[in-house]
Design a protein around this motif. Structure first.
Motif, PDB file in Angstrom:
ATOM      1  N   THR A  32       1.794  -8.396  -3.688  1.00 46.56           N
ATOM      2  CA  THR A  32       3.041  -7.983  -3.043  1.00 46.56           C
ATOM      3  C   THR A  32       2.790  -7.480  -1.626  1.00 46.56           C
ATOM      4  O   THR A  32       1.911  -6.651  -1.393  1.00 46.56           O
ATOM      5  N   GLU A  33       3.596  -8.008  -0.700  1.00 50.03           N
ATOM      6  CA  GLU A  33       3.463  -7.617   0.703  1.00 50.03           C
ATOM      7  C   GLU A  33       4.601  -6.708   1.159  1.00 50.03           C
ATOM      8  O   GLU A  33       4.479  -6.023   2.174  1.00 50.03           O
ATOM      9  N   HIS A  34       5.700  -6.737   0.428  1.00 46.23           N
ATOM     10  CA  HIS A  34       6.878  -5.976   0.870  1.00 46.23           C
ATOM     11  C   HIS A  34       7.618  -5.418  -0.336  1.00 46.23           C
ATOM     12  O   HIS A  34       7.867  -6.131  -1.312  1.00 46.23           O
ATOM     13  N   LYS A  67      11.144  -3.400  -1.338  1.00 45.56           N
ATOM     14  CA  LYS A  67      12.456  -2.953  -0.876  1.00 45.56           C
ATOM     15  C   LYS A  67      13.229  -2.378  -2.055  1.00 45.56           C
ATOM     16  O   LYS A  67      13.304  -2.997  -3.119  1.00 45.56           O
ATOM     17  N   THR A  81       8.209  -8.682  -2.825  1.00 47.51           N
ATOM     18  CA  THR A  81       8.090  -9.970  -2.136  1.00 47.51           C
ATOM     19  C   THR A  81       6.630 -10.269  -1.829  1.00 47.51           C
ATOM     20  O   THR A  81       5.891  -9.401  -1.351  1.00 47.51           O
ATOM     21  N   TYR A  82       6.212 -11.504  -2.102  1.00 46.60           N
ATOM     22  CA  TYR A  82       4.831 -11.932  -1.857  1.00 46.60           C
ATOM     23  C   TYR A  82       4.847 -13.406  -1.453  1.00 46.60           C
ATOM     24  O   TYR A  82       5.870 -14.098  -1.566  1.00 46.60           O
ATOM     25  N   THR A 142      10.531 -13.525  -4.045  1.00 39.97           N
ATOM     26  CA  THR A 142      10.910 -12.155  -4.397  1.00 39.97           C
ATOM     27  C   THR A 142      11.256 -12.050  -5.879  1.00 39.97           C
ATOM     28  O   THR A 142      11.979 -12.894  -6.418  1.00 39.97           O
ATOM     29  N   LYS A 149       4.033   2.243  -5.073  1.00 43.15           N
ATOM     30  CA  LYS A 149       3.397   2.684  -3.829  1.00 43.15           C
ATOM     31  C   LYS A 149       1.909   2.969  -4.048  1.00 43.15           C
ATOM     32  O   LYS A 149       1.074   2.650  -3.190  1.00 43.15           O
ATOM     33  N   ALA A 188       1.387  -2.553   1.069  1.00 43.76           N
ATOM     34  CA  ALA A 188       2.691  -3.216   1.133  1.00 43.76           C
ATOM     35  C   ALA A 188       3.666  -2.396   1.977  1.00 43.76           C
ATOM     36  O   ALA A 188       3.667  -1.164   1.941  1.00 43.76           O
ATOM     37  N   GLU A 189       4.476  -3.106   2.768  1.00 40.79           N
ATOM     38  CA  GLU A 189       5.519  -2.433   3.540  1.00 40.79           C
ATOM     39  C   GLU A 189       6.604  -1.927   2.597  1.00 40.79           C
ATOM     40  O   GLU A 189       6.912  -2.561   1.581  1.00 40.79           O
ATOM     41  N   TYR A 190       7.198  -0.787   2.952  1.00 44.17           N
ATOM     42  CA  TYR A 190       8.231  -0.187   2.100  1.00 44.17           C
ATOM     43  C   TYR A 190       9.490   0.073   2.916  1.00 44.17           C
ATOM     44  O   TYR A 190       9.408   0.571   4.042  1.00 44.17           O
ATOM     45  N   GLU A 191      10.623  -0.278   2.338  1.00 43.47           N
ATOM     46  CA  GLU A 191      11.899   0.052   2.973  1.00 43.47           C
ATOM     47  C   GLU A 191      12.972   0.201   1.902  1.00 43.47           C
ATOM     48  O   GLU A 191      12.802  -0.207   0.746  1.00 43.47           O
TER      49      GLU A 191
END
Length: 240
Positions: A175-177, A179, A190-191, A206, A224, A230-233
């Protein structure tokens, strides 16, 4: 029905493909795993139709009590049928190991609706019977519980998960992102994914993870911890 979380613990019953690997986290949830806005809007005209149907049925009764019972019963039955269409839910069971994730899901509507109709008929039939003894003009009100019982018998009571279960697996460590949509307690992972081994390119993919509201922060913290790069938003996600 659609808003009741499953009390049965399905996690030990699932034939997990990677059961030999220790689970990092596992949970189950009943959720509307799709874009709910169109169906919520569709329920508005359906409610008006159910209201009109209830009013028409109330005209067949010869007393005020009969009109209320017949009209109200017809409206309740119609709105439940309409909501079973617009508020479809899925039971989803997740299991995450250190590297892999598995998801089993199935729609329990048929068995749940059959059970609801059966017990509604069992409860309402003696009540309506007593009312008919008090006022014979209410005999037409018996159509409601009898119709519920007949519909429950036609639908059957078999468990839907035996015939339409779905299984997915993916490597969630890639996973890279991340949300999070807190309004619906959804976590989107999302990967990069390559659909075919040859003649294809990596593309974003996703997975939407549905959580209970009271467990959302715990799930976020675990993701986390295991996905530090991984980016988090946070914000709305587009669930198809």
């Amino acid at each position: 029905m659609w808003f009741i979380q499953p009390k049965q613990d399905y996690i030990p019953e699932i034939p997990w493909k990677y059961a030999d690997e220790p689970a990092v986290m596992a949970w189950q949830i009943r959720a509307r795993n799709y874009n709910t806005t169109p169906d919520n809007l569709a329920l508005i005209p359906m409610s008006l139709i159910a209201l009109g149907g209830g009013y028409v049925m109330s005209l067949f009764a010869q007393s005020l009590l009969g009109s209320f019972l017949l009209g109200g019963g017809a409206f309740l039955l119609a709105i439940l049928i309409f909501m079973s269409v617009t508020h479809n839910t899925t039971i989803i069971v997740y299991c995450f190991t250190e590297t892999l994730a598995e998801e089993y899901s199935w729609k329990p509507q048929e068995a749940a609706a059959a059970s609801f109709l059966k017990w509604s008929a069992i409860i309402l039939l003696p009540i309506v019977g007593v009312l008919i003894l008090m006022d014979p003009s209410l005999v037409i009100a018996g159509i409601g519980p009898l119709g519920m019982g007949l519909m429950a018998g036609m639908m059957g009571s078999q468990q839907a998960k035996q015939s339409n279960s779905r299984h997915e697996e993916w490597t969630w460590e890639k996973t890279e992102h991340i949300k999070v949509w807190r309004k619906r307690s959804i976590i989107a992972l999302t990967y990069q994914w390559k659909p075919f081994s040859k003649n294809s390119y990596y593309r974003p993919r996703t997975h939407f993870i549905f959580c209970r509201a009271d467990e959302l922060d715990e799930r976020i913290q675990l993701f986390k911890e295991h996905l530090p790069d991984a980016e988090y938003e946070e914000g709305k996600v587009n669930v198809l």
